[in-house]
Write an enzyme that holds these catalytic residues in place. Sequence first.
Site, PDB file in Angstrom:
ATOM      1  CB  CYS A 171      -4.712  -0.216 -15.119  1.00 43.83           C
ATOM      2  SG  CYS A 171      -5.725  -1.631 -14.610  1.00 43.83           S
ATOM      3  CG  HIS A 206      -1.656   1.076   1.249  1.00 45.44           C
ATOM      4  ND1 HIS A 206      -1.505   2.373   2.099  1.00 45.44           N
ATOM      5  CD2 HIS A 206      -3.046   1.343   0.781  1.00 45.44           C
ATOM      6  CE1 HIS A 206      -2.252   3.089   1.876  1.00 45.44           C
ATOM      7  NE2 HIS A 206      -3.355   2.746   1.214  1.00 45.44           N
TER       8      HIS A 206
END
Lengths: 583, 583
Positions: free
Chosen positions: A518, A142
């Site tokens: 992506c 993250h």
Amino acid sequence: MRPIPCCCRCARALERPCQLYMLQTRTGKRTAHAALQIAVDMANEGLISKSQALMRLKPELIDQLLHPTLDPKAKKQVIAKGLPASPGAAAGKVVFSADEAVRRAKDGEKVLLVRIETSPDDIHGLHAAEGVLTTRGGMTSHAAVVARGMGRPCVAGAGAVQVDYAAARLSVGSVTVQEGQILTIDGVTGEVILGEVPTVPPQLSGAFGIIMAWADEYRTLQVRANAETPNDARQAKEFGAQGIGLVRTEHMFFDGGRIIAMRRMILAADEADRKVALEELLTMQREDITELFRIMDGRPVTVRLLDPPLHEFIPHTEAEMAQVAKAAGVPLNRVRRRAAELQEANPMLGHRGCRLAITYPEICEMQARAIFEAAAAVGKAGGAVPVAEVMVPLVATLQELSILKEVVEKTAAAVQKEQGMNFTYRVGTMIELPRACLQAGKLAEQAEFFSFGTNDLTQTTYGLSRDDAGAFLPEYKAKGIVEQDPFVSLDQEGVGELIKVAVERGRTARDGMKMGICGEHGGDPASIEFCNKVGLDYVSCSPFRVPVARLAAAQAALKLRGEKALQPSTKAAKPLQPAFGPW
Amino acid sequence: MRPIPCCCRCARALERPCQLYMLQTRTGKRTAHAALQIAVDMANEGLISKSQALMRLKPELIDQLLHPTLDPKAKKQVIAKGLPASPGAAAGKVVFSADEAVRRAKDGEKVLLVRIETSPDDIHGLHAAEGVLTTRGGMTSHAAVVARGMGRPCVAGAGAVQVDYAAARLSVGSVTVQEGQILTIDGVTGEVILGEVPTVPPQLSGAFGIIMAWADEYRTLQVRANAETPNDARQAKEFGAQGIGLVRTEHMFFDGGRIIAMRRMILAADEADRKVALEELLTMQREDITELFRIMDGRPVTVRLLDPPLHEFIPHTEAEMAQVAKAAGVPLNRVRRRAAELQEANPMLGHRGCRLAITYPEICEMQARAIFEAAAAVGKAGGAVPVAEVMVPLVATLQELSILKEVVEKTAAAVQKEQGMNFTYRVGTMIELPRACLQAGKLAEQAEFFSFGTNDLTQTTYGLSRDDAGAFLPEYKAKGIVEQDPFVSLDQEGVGELIKVAVERGRTARDGMKMGICGEHGGDPASIEFCNKVGLDYVSCSPFRVPVARLAAAQAALKLRGEKALQPSTKAAKPLQPAFGPW
């Protein structure tokens, strides 16, 4: 016999050429800036062609240009090393919580956020900090992903650093650093350095602009960015992004008041309750997307429906749950129960992606409405109406896509009627599961575009959690089991084969189908070369990777055409001339 | 004109046949026992062929024969429904912890273990209980898999049941059941019933033995069992298993004193410490495997190296950690730190399988030594020495397998020298990741056999955690998004395609390579038909599924050969005549 000059700079003429002895050679070290300038000069002087100039530059050089770097003359005491997760150097007072980062930043202090790992709850702290250091997690953890998106330096997974939140200090061996003391991190080398090391600000020279323009002449792959905030979108456009390839809508729900509405939605007792909360979210989402559409000014924007499991929005400690209960106006017991219900053994493989939209179609409907109302709003305000691309994540079966496409289409029809306005949209899917790759032929019956979500596709194909791989991947690299972290550079043999299969089956079912990538790999040069080779139409990456991707895409096109093809491609992507900043 | 009898049972002869009017028809309901008897009788009377008799029987009927069933005449108050996770009916006093189950069972009470979900820590409770009920988890959750292996009835994922551990009670709507009150579960229907419902014990008639023998004549697939305890192995052999396809060695480390040694190994400060703990484990593992080899009497036994992530062996509450620290003789802080270190976001995709053996080769070496010393011990005692099959789990790259194969081979050579004895062994791999399927051609350079781990392969191909799927899979089935729970019946389109690819590539690289399946699908008739079609050599399933698999394999062979081929196959698996019980 004509006299031969001794060398190009002296006037002395010899009967026979003097002999040149190479006594020692070493690679000339040049700054990124110098490398670009030399390439441009040589091409301008006709010594090499433009394409040769492009081929001589390592795309990573570009990245270094965009960020502050450590002053090479400064002394530094490196105390630990982690992964170079997001480039640039940053120094700041160490803080151990996002809230503390925000508090100190408001007081004008420069802070460095240090966490064992970060979660979406820490977003405000990442915004406030100069850089982030984590002790756990890999290149696509993250912290790493968010930092790269923001252009914040990040060193991730520095396992030697022991963080003690309770005592507000960290230690590495015998070195202890208290909250408020200064550390410097170098996101290019992964170094963690005691004290403050002076940095050199980025300088974008004219050579940068020229190289980018040349790259655009040669590349055939389009380059988009992954962005959801206006800042990121603007930055991406400035760096030359031709659209947004991934709007992670969930990121729009973490800020301040938004997370309260999101939690109210999750904690809703029933569908009616949920719809009230969704109304609030609709307003915010519509405004956000309207802003993105405006910034991107007619360029395509792909909006992904809600993807992460709902428990990511709910805290798990008693104190935080009590806060949530109060803020959302629901009994504490309901928060506790819902948090327990939402807990998952393997959230990455759990109730997320389109599975959420199947269970709660009202969320999908709200998001589709936000997208279409935003398109209408932009159009009515006289702006260029984008082709809104609605992307359904984590699809494994055709039925999932069919059900959700119907929800999206009904919503589009309703909005068009309400607004008295027609607009074009596409419904597509992320291909991020091995099963989706295999079923690509079927999915293409419904999907109007594919976007390869290579982060998740790598996780599932390899059976490898990107947040947990840090425990053994370094050893795997050291032992030669993997050449590269597969989350950094696409595993072409494994994941790549599935992508090839999907491209082939998808385009067989739907001729000329638009396809892109992506995942984080969209900004990695080797992966970009692969994407070019298998015939994708675009790559989408973090805004700060866009210039890297433009150069890498040009090199990929040149390699594919062979070394002899030194003329600009007739199929070249439309040059992106004036829009991209001062260079 | 010859008189025609009116019907087969009357002596009245007519000039013309009487007309038979069908006024109403309904499917005749027969017990499983009657169905088998009728099929055998009809074949014996020559009305149908043996193969027709086999084709008429639903394999699931066989499973019902092996377990107690609810008395069909008894009244029952169904209070909830879960998944029919392991067949059979069981009634007992409700207990909410494994320890309580063991305590009460020792006092002669019949207990039913009720848990939100079970973990390997609960194994002793599962052994002690008549059956198990969980409120979370699917058909391949821990409780379901273990219960099927033990032949214990299980209802899993009964979401309507709310368990309150602290108050030692459960509730469903307005009904509350305290610890010690009696519930009955039906593992065939998934019903949870208030109070005790009388059950009918299983009766294995002669028809069962005849059908099994006929099935063995026709089937070409071998049937093995997944087993690690002597009881399971004996049960499997009795039911006709031709070997063990999967010994999950980790299950051997959960009982009493063993988990202490295992924890000592995990908590070891360094490699030397770890080796001391491993010595202890070696003794236990060798004894266990020796016993399995003895029971299986020359039949092949596939032993899988340690698979689950290490944190599964370490508890996470403070109280339990204190106990562990005391039992393992290490400081509490080390337990806390290690537990935190081992924590993973997605353990299913984490540091497990061969990744553990790469990081800790000494574990692999210990396990290989245990296997080979066991083979030597059996041989020296005059028993049939099995071909020991060492199976490396969760392989994604050839390098992983090469490194570990070398460790195993070195250990084998050392043991052969020490014991002055040669034995045959094979090193193979589980194929349980999409990447392994794609790389099967390369893996086959090193792997001497493949065993498809279809539980994990389903999880990764589908991106679906089997422990978390319960939250939405029922809705997926209801909405027709999936026809069948993919953990129950193999997803032939998705997972199946990867298996086909792997079989093809594996056998191209290594001609005639032995391949089987050891996921839960090995006991599912539709999946068995698929395995037969793609050319696997064997299926391996829970012991109680072995008879089902034998019949299903015969049907698969018959279907593949077409309806006309009604003669026993010349390629038929060797009939397993006298060994399988009294029928």
